[in-house]
Each structure stands twice: as C-alpha cells, then as structure tokens.
Design an enzyme around this catalytic site. Structure first.
Site, PDB file in Angstrom:
ATOM      1  N   THR A   1      30.968  39.233  32.776  1.00  0.00           N
ATOM      2  CA  THR A   1      31.956  38.307  32.366  1.00  0.00           C
ATOM      3  C   THR A   1      31.206  37.150  32.156  1.00  0.00           C
ATOM      4  O   THR A   1      30.211  36.680  32.351  1.00  0.00           O
ATOM      5  CB  THR A   1      33.108  37.886  33.540  1.00  0.00           C
ATOM      6  OG1 THR A   1      34.039  37.075  32.924  1.00  0.00           O
ATOM      7  CG2 THR A   1      32.404  37.132  34.684  1.00  0.00           C
ATOM      8  N   ALA A   2      32.061  36.400  30.879  1.00  0.00           N
ATOM      9  CA  ALA A   2      31.720  35.035  30.781  1.00  0.00           C
ATOM     10  C   ALA A   2      32.592  33.970  30.885  1.00  0.00           C
ATOM     11  O   ALA A   2      32.619  32.822  30.793  1.00  0.00           O
ATOM     12  CB  ALA A   2      31.289  34.907  29.127  1.00  0.00           C
TER      13      ALA A   2
ATOM     14  N   ALA B   1      34.194  31.679  33.031  1.00  0.00           N
ATOM     15  CA  ALA B   1      33.532  30.558  34.060  1.00  0.00           C
ATOM     16  C   ALA B   1      34.274  30.414  35.287  1.00  0.00           C
ATOM     17  O   ALA B   1      33.790  30.262  36.298  1.00  0.00           O
ATOM     18  CB  ALA B   1      33.642  29.180  33.298  1.00  0.00           C
TER      19      ALA B   1
ATOM     20  N   LYS C   1      36.127  32.953  36.786  1.00  0.00           N
ATOM     21  CA  LYS C   1      35.785  34.078  37.419  1.00  0.00           C
ATOM     22  C   LYS C   1      34.399  34.054  38.183  1.00  0.00           C
ATOM     23  O   LYS C   1      34.278  34.336  39.265  1.00  0.00           O
ATOM     24  CB  LYS C   1      35.865  35.337  36.652  1.00  0.00           C
ATOM     25  CG  LYS C   1      37.302  35.883  36.195  1.00  0.00           C
ATOM     26  CD  LYS C   1      37.252  37.111  35.518  1.00  0.00           C
ATOM     27  CE  LYS C   1      38.631  37.351  34.868  1.00  0.00           C
ATOM     28  NZ  LYS C   1      38.598  38.825  34.231  1.00  0.00           N
TER      29      LYS C   1
ATOM     30  N   ASP D   1      38.420  44.429  36.281  1.00  0.00           N
ATOM     31  CA  ASP D   1      39.512  44.311  35.287  1.00  0.00           C
ATOM     32  C   ASP D   1      40.525  43.910  36.134  1.00  0.00           C
ATOM     33  O   ASP D   1      40.964  44.626  37.409  1.00  0.00           O
ATOM     34  CB  ASP D   1      39.911  45.567  34.592  1.00  0.00           C
ATOM     35  CG  ASP D   1      40.615  45.114  33.358  1.00  0.00           C
ATOM     36  OD1 ASP D   1      40.519  43.669  32.807  1.00  0.00           O
ATOM     37  OD2 ASP D   1      41.223  45.836  32.682  1.00  0.00           O
TER      38      ASP D   1
ATOM     39  N   GLY E   1      43.814  31.309  33.986  1.00  0.00           N
ATOM     40  CA  GLY E   1      44.670  32.488  33.706  1.00  0.00           C
ATOM     41  C   GLY E   1      46.240  31.966  34.168  1.00  0.00           C
ATOM     42  O   GLY E   1      46.689  30.933  33.906  1.00  0.00           O
TER      43      GLY E   1
ATOM     44  N   ASP F   1      47.417  31.663  37.087  1.00  0.00           N
ATOM     45  CA  ASP F   1      47.447  31.139  38.330  1.00  0.00           C
ATOM     46  C   ASP F   1      48.578  29.907  38.645  1.00  0.00           C
ATOM     47  O   ASP F   1      49.370  29.845  39.449  1.00  0.00           O
ATOM     48  CB  ASP F   1      46.108  30.101  38.755  1.00  0.00           C
ATOM     49  CG  ASP F   1      45.099  31.284  38.956  1.00  0.00           C
ATOM     50  OD1 ASP F   1      45.135  32.524  39.188  1.00  0.00           O
ATOM     51  OD2 ASP F   1      43.741  30.751  39.266  1.00  0.00           O
TER      52      ASP F   1
END
Length: 195
Positions: free
Chosen positions: A10-11, A13, A15, A71, A153, A155
């Site tokens: 992943t990129a 930040a 996560k 995912d 996201g 949240d």
C-alpha cells in the site's frame, strides 16, 4: 539479529501508520514507495481475498519481497453488501473519500436499517507455496452525518457496534482495538511471531 524485511502493498499513509503501530519493531517494515513501486497495482478480482492475493503476488513477482497486502470492504445491509469490493472507488475511479461518503449517505438517506460491517482480508505472501490469509470483521452502523476528524476513508461515518462514537472520533489505539484491520493485523502479527 537482523530484522526481516516485510513489504505492505500500500501507499495509503493512514493504513501504513495504523499497521506499523501494531506490528512493532521486529520487522523492517517497507511500504510500496520504499521499494520503488510507484505504479497502481491492479485490483481486478471479485472478492477481498482475491484482491489481497493479487496485490501481494504482484510485489513478489515484480520486486522479489515477501509481502502482505490487505483489501477492505464496507458491507452495508440496506445495499445488499455494497460497496463491498468497490469500497475505495464507490463514487468513481478517483477514489475520493469525501465523494464516497457523500454517495453512501445519500443512498442511505431513507434507509431504516443502517447496519454495516467493515471486513478486512490480509494475504501474507512468503512465496508461491507459502500463502496465508487473515480476516477481521467490525460490525456497526452508518451514522447519518460525519462525526470526527481522525482516521481516513469512511471512518467519520462508521460507528462500531456498542459505541456512540465513530472511528474518526477515536484514538488510534481505541480504533485498533475494535477495527477490522486491527483484528486481521493481530492475527498476522501472531503468525509472524511464530516464524
């Protein structure tokens, strides 16, 4: 003793920050930018498990690192489990969290049932014959409007079961204790500790 290198595919930040905090110091933890992977890794499968495997295998095949990938899908009861595998790009290919939340809130405006769950599947790819999966589920509901400024996201609109605050109103430690990703990463961490 040299730390083992482990890539997370992943990129994102948010996560990276959450997972790094959980995995601790036993790994030399690398993100996609750290290994020079700047391309958008394909996610073309019809399941969370399939996408997690596709991303982890891509890193192994193209960069030669053991890797784990996750995912995550938000599964809303009133929408028959949508957005599910399309969670990140629910409102379009731009993957904009505000657009995604706006669309979801609009679609649920008249819904009586606002129950939902977040589900994360992690694929740990240590080689073509050494693949492992870990899953976490966080039940909850969709709030009628955004609550809080933390997280990323969806949240601000996801309230975990048994709580009145959204993930975006919680500290990172509180969220990790309850979250789908936190559960899956704990399983991953326990597995890695036994290697």
């Amino acid at each position: 003793m040299q730390k083992k290198k482990l890539v997370m595919a992943t990129a994102n930040a948010g996560k990276i920050r959450e997972i790094k905090a959980q995995l601790g110091e036993q790994y030399d933890f690398l993100s996609l930018p750290d290994i020079g992977c700047l391309e958008d890794i394909p996610e073309e499968q019809d399941s969370l498990q399939g996408n997690a495997l596709q991303k982890a295998q891509y890193v192994w095949d193209h960069y030669g690192y053991p890797c784990f990938s996750e995912d995550t899908g938000l599964e809303v009861a009133a929408l028959n489990g949508a957005p599910g595998v399309y969670t990140a790009r629910y409102a379009g290919p731009q993957k904009n969290p505000d657009d995604n939340m706006d669309l979801l809130l609009k679609e649920l405006a008249q819904a009586q049932d606002r129950s939902a769950q977040f589900r994360t599947v992690i694929c740990l790819y240590l080689g073509p014959d050494d693949i492992h999966y870990f899953e976490g589920i966080a039940p909850g509901k969709i709030a009628p409007q955004r609550l809080g400024e933390k997280g990323f996201g969806y949240d601000p609109i996801f309230v975990p079961q048994g709580h009145e605050r959204s993930f975006a109103q919680m500290t990172l430690a509180e969220k990790q204790e309850l979250s789908h990703r936190g559960q899956a990463v704990r399983q991953l961490s326990q597995f890695l500790a036994q290697l």
